[in-house]
Design a protein around this motif. Sequence first.
Motif, PDB file in Angstrom:
ATOM      1  N   ARG A 192      14.846   8.317   4.031  1.00 46.10           N
ATOM      2  CA  ARG A 192      15.107   9.241   4.864  1.00 46.10           C
ATOM      3  C   ARG A 192      16.158  10.432   4.538  1.00 46.10           C
ATOM      4  O   ARG A 192      16.834  10.756   5.082  1.00 46.10           O
ATOM      5  CB  ARG A 192      15.185   8.698   6.205  1.00 46.10           C
ATOM      6  N   SER A 193      16.024  10.482   3.129  1.00 49.82           N
ATOM      7  CA  SER A 193      16.778  11.735   2.716  1.00 49.82           C
ATOM      8  C   SER A 193      16.032  12.751   2.319  1.00 49.82           C
ATOM      9  O   SER A 193      15.621  12.912   1.088  1.00 49.82           O
ATOM     10  CB  SER A 193      17.436  11.375   1.298  1.00 49.82           C
ATOM     11  N   GLU A 194      16.080  13.881   3.099  1.00 49.23           N
ATOM     12  CA  GLU A 194      15.269  15.166   2.791  1.00 49.23           C
ATOM     13  C   GLU A 194      15.741  15.851   1.576  1.00 49.23           C
ATOM     14  O   GLU A 194      15.160  16.491   0.608  1.00 49.23           O
ATOM     15  CB  GLU A 194      15.051  15.975   4.150  1.00 49.23           C
ATOM     16  N   ALA A 195      17.319  15.947   1.601  1.00 51.16           N
ATOM     17  CA  ALA A 195      17.883  16.681   0.592  1.00 51.16           C
ATOM     18  C   ALA A 195      17.517  16.085  -0.957  1.00 51.16           C
ATOM     19  O   ALA A 195      17.276  16.791  -1.744  1.00 51.16           O
ATOM     20  CB  ALA A 195      19.352  16.756   0.732  1.00 51.16           C
ATOM     21  N   LEU A 196      17.593  14.751  -0.890  1.00 54.15           N
ATOM     22  CA  LEU A 196      17.321  14.193  -2.188  1.00 54.15           C
ATOM     23  C   LEU A 196      15.826  14.409  -2.644  1.00 54.15           C
ATOM     24  O   LEU A 196      15.469  14.547  -3.838  1.00 54.15           O
ATOM     25  CB  LEU A 196      17.805  12.687  -2.124  1.00 54.15           C
ATOM     26  N   CYS A 219       0.871  -1.388  -0.026  1.00 52.27           N
ATOM     27  CA  CYS A 219       0.102   0.030  -0.030  1.00 52.27           C
ATOM     28  C   CYS A 219       1.026   1.279  -0.083  1.00 52.27           C
ATOM     29  O   CYS A 219       0.345   2.305  -0.386  1.00 52.27           O
ATOM     30  CB  CYS A 219      -0.967  -0.071   1.154  1.00 52.27           C
ATOM     31  N   ARG A 220       2.268   1.067  -0.010  1.00 54.87           N
ATOM     32  CA  ARG A 220       3.058   2.372   0.126  1.00 54.87           C
ATOM     33  C   ARG A 220       4.049   2.373  -1.197  1.00 54.87           C
ATOM     34  O   ARG A 220       4.334   3.278  -1.602  1.00 54.87           O
ATOM     35  CB  ARG A 220       4.011   2.098   1.277  1.00 54.87           C
ATOM     36  N   ASN A 232       5.895  10.788  -6.461  1.00 57.75           N
ATOM     37  CA  ASN A 232       5.909   9.582  -5.549  1.00 57.75           C
ATOM     38  C   ASN A 232       7.318   9.231  -5.300  1.00 57.75           C
ATOM     39  O   ASN A 232       7.777   8.744  -4.078  1.00 57.75           O
ATOM     40  CB  ASN A 232       5.147   8.474  -6.132  1.00 57.75           C
ATOM     41  N   ARG A 233       8.284   9.450  -6.157  1.00 53.69           N
ATOM     42  CA  ARG A 233       9.720   9.047  -6.156  1.00 53.69           C
ATOM     43  C   ARG A 233      10.386   9.990  -4.877  1.00 53.69           C
ATOM     44  O   ARG A 233      10.920   9.662  -4.326  1.00 53.69           O
ATOM     45  CB  ARG A 233      10.303   8.887  -7.517  1.00 53.69           C
ATOM     46  N   SER A 234       9.872  11.376  -5.227  1.00 49.75           N
ATOM     47  CA  SER A 234      10.334  12.107  -4.280  1.00 49.75           C
ATOM     48  C   SER A 234       9.876  11.892  -2.880  1.00 49.75           C
ATOM     49  O   SER A 234      10.885  11.796  -1.801  1.00 49.75           O
ATOM     50  CB  SER A 234       9.862  13.710  -4.517  1.00 49.75           C
ATOM     51  N   LEU A 235       8.595  11.472  -2.522  1.00 51.56           N
ATOM     52  CA  LEU A 235       7.988  10.851  -1.561  1.00 51.56           C
ATOM     53  C   LEU A 235       8.858   9.784  -0.843  1.00 51.56           C
ATOM     54  O   LEU A 235       9.033   9.727   0.336  1.00 51.56           O
ATOM     55  CB  LEU A 235       6.610  10.621  -1.613  1.00 51.56           C
ATOM     56  N   MET A 236       9.241   8.805  -1.741  1.00 54.10           N
ATOM     57  CA  MET A 236       9.951   7.695  -1.291  1.00 54.10           C
ATOM     58  C   MET A 236      11.324   7.953  -0.776  1.00 54.10           C
ATOM     59  O   MET A 236      11.711   7.473   0.257  1.00 54.10           O
ATOM     60  CB  MET A 236      10.064   6.729  -2.499  1.00 54.10           C
ATOM     61  N   TYR A 237      11.933   8.919  -1.517  1.00 55.48           N
ATOM     62  CA  TYR A 237      13.242   9.503  -0.911  1.00 55.48           C
ATOM     63  C   TYR A 237      13.164  10.027   0.475  1.00 55.48           C
ATOM     64  O   TYR A 237      14.007   9.991   1.423  1.00 55.48           O
ATOM     65  CB  TYR A 237      13.869  10.502  -1.794  1.00 55.48           C
TER      66      TYR A 237
END
Length: 382
Positions: A333-337, A300-301, A323-328
């Motif tokens: 757990r890479s806010e910068a990426l 579901c994620r 969604n890819r940004s959200l996965m990062y």
Amino acid sequence: MKRRDFLKMGVIGTTSAFIGLESVAAAAKKKPGGAFTFPAPVYRTLGRTGLKISIVSFGAMLTPEPEVIRVAFENGVNYVDTARRYMGGRNEEIVARALKGLHNKVYVATKIVSSSRSKEDIIGDVETSLKTLERDHIDVIQLHSLTGRERIFEPEMREALVKLRQQGKVRFFGVTTHTNETEVVNALVDDPDRFFDMALVKYNFRTDDELKKAIARAAQAGIGIVAMKTQAGGYKTDALGPISPHQAALKWVIQDKNITAAIPGMRDMGHLRENIAVMGMRLTLADSLILRCYGAAIACRYCHICGACEKTCPRGVAISVVNRSLMYAEAYRSEALARSTYREIPAYASASACLECGRCTARCVNGLDISAKMARARETLA
Ligand code: SF4
Ligand code: SF4
């Protein structure tokens, strides 16, 4: 390994960048409750390039400490993947520090900035990467993040790459793709010029059969395939208790002989040990069961970044990239990426466009709640 751990070990603050590496290497070989020994590295040939690269190679995208990369190099890993865009432009610098004195022993792959399309911009990108990496050549230069076949055939791009190769600044050409990978990989094979030597492809235990077939065709045609996103996000999940699915996921990828290597992102020594140990291991029945449980827990994620939903969004939101940004942000757990990836989306195609939309009509072929994901992306990244 956290920065303070390096400080404790006396690695940082010495006059030489790598005084103390022995103690880092020693730390890498040990883990609480037992010793860790690096396995004998295993190599495969990257298609027609002839480069023999370690089947677990180094994805440097998330690695803040060059010492971690260096330990991998000193234990047989000989291929590193980077891009100037990663870490706000610092990732190639970090790789350059890890490479000191090892330039002929390690192959370096980096990427042209996605927005660079003109001959001048492409050549300029490579020149900048060469300077930052402190090298006189790049082994594999990749067009970044293709989502379809069109860019593969752009004459100006090809002219720029050929010129760079004639000048000895790059050796081999590649592309990277997270979305519509099957079309991209098939286009490389069907290209009458067979211009590209390799592809870096999102590939994991959730991958569909069509992509597997395209990868097999590419391997048959001498186009090397390197796998990324091998952990299907690497989400933390309580469903498996203390069992980690990461080694099983990596084994699943490299047991496919059509894949030359995987480049899991390795942030610290723990990740390095966990990933590198897989070289020489076999995929077991227990691994398959773990992956089945893990797949169910993340269903579901996990967005496959396939882009299939985008044609059902009337406003043209780049749902797969959001969604890819959200996965990062949520899994890596890479806010910068996450932020840098999200910033590349034009405002009209970002999750903010949803605010103008009455009711979400976009449909995910895998049943994800797109509206909820867009809302989370706005909260986290906008
Ligand atoms: S709410 Fe759904 S349909 Fe509307 S713009 Fe956003 S993603 Fe597209
Ligand atoms: S939301 Fe669904 S359809 Fe859209 S890119 Fe992700 S997995 Fe594919």
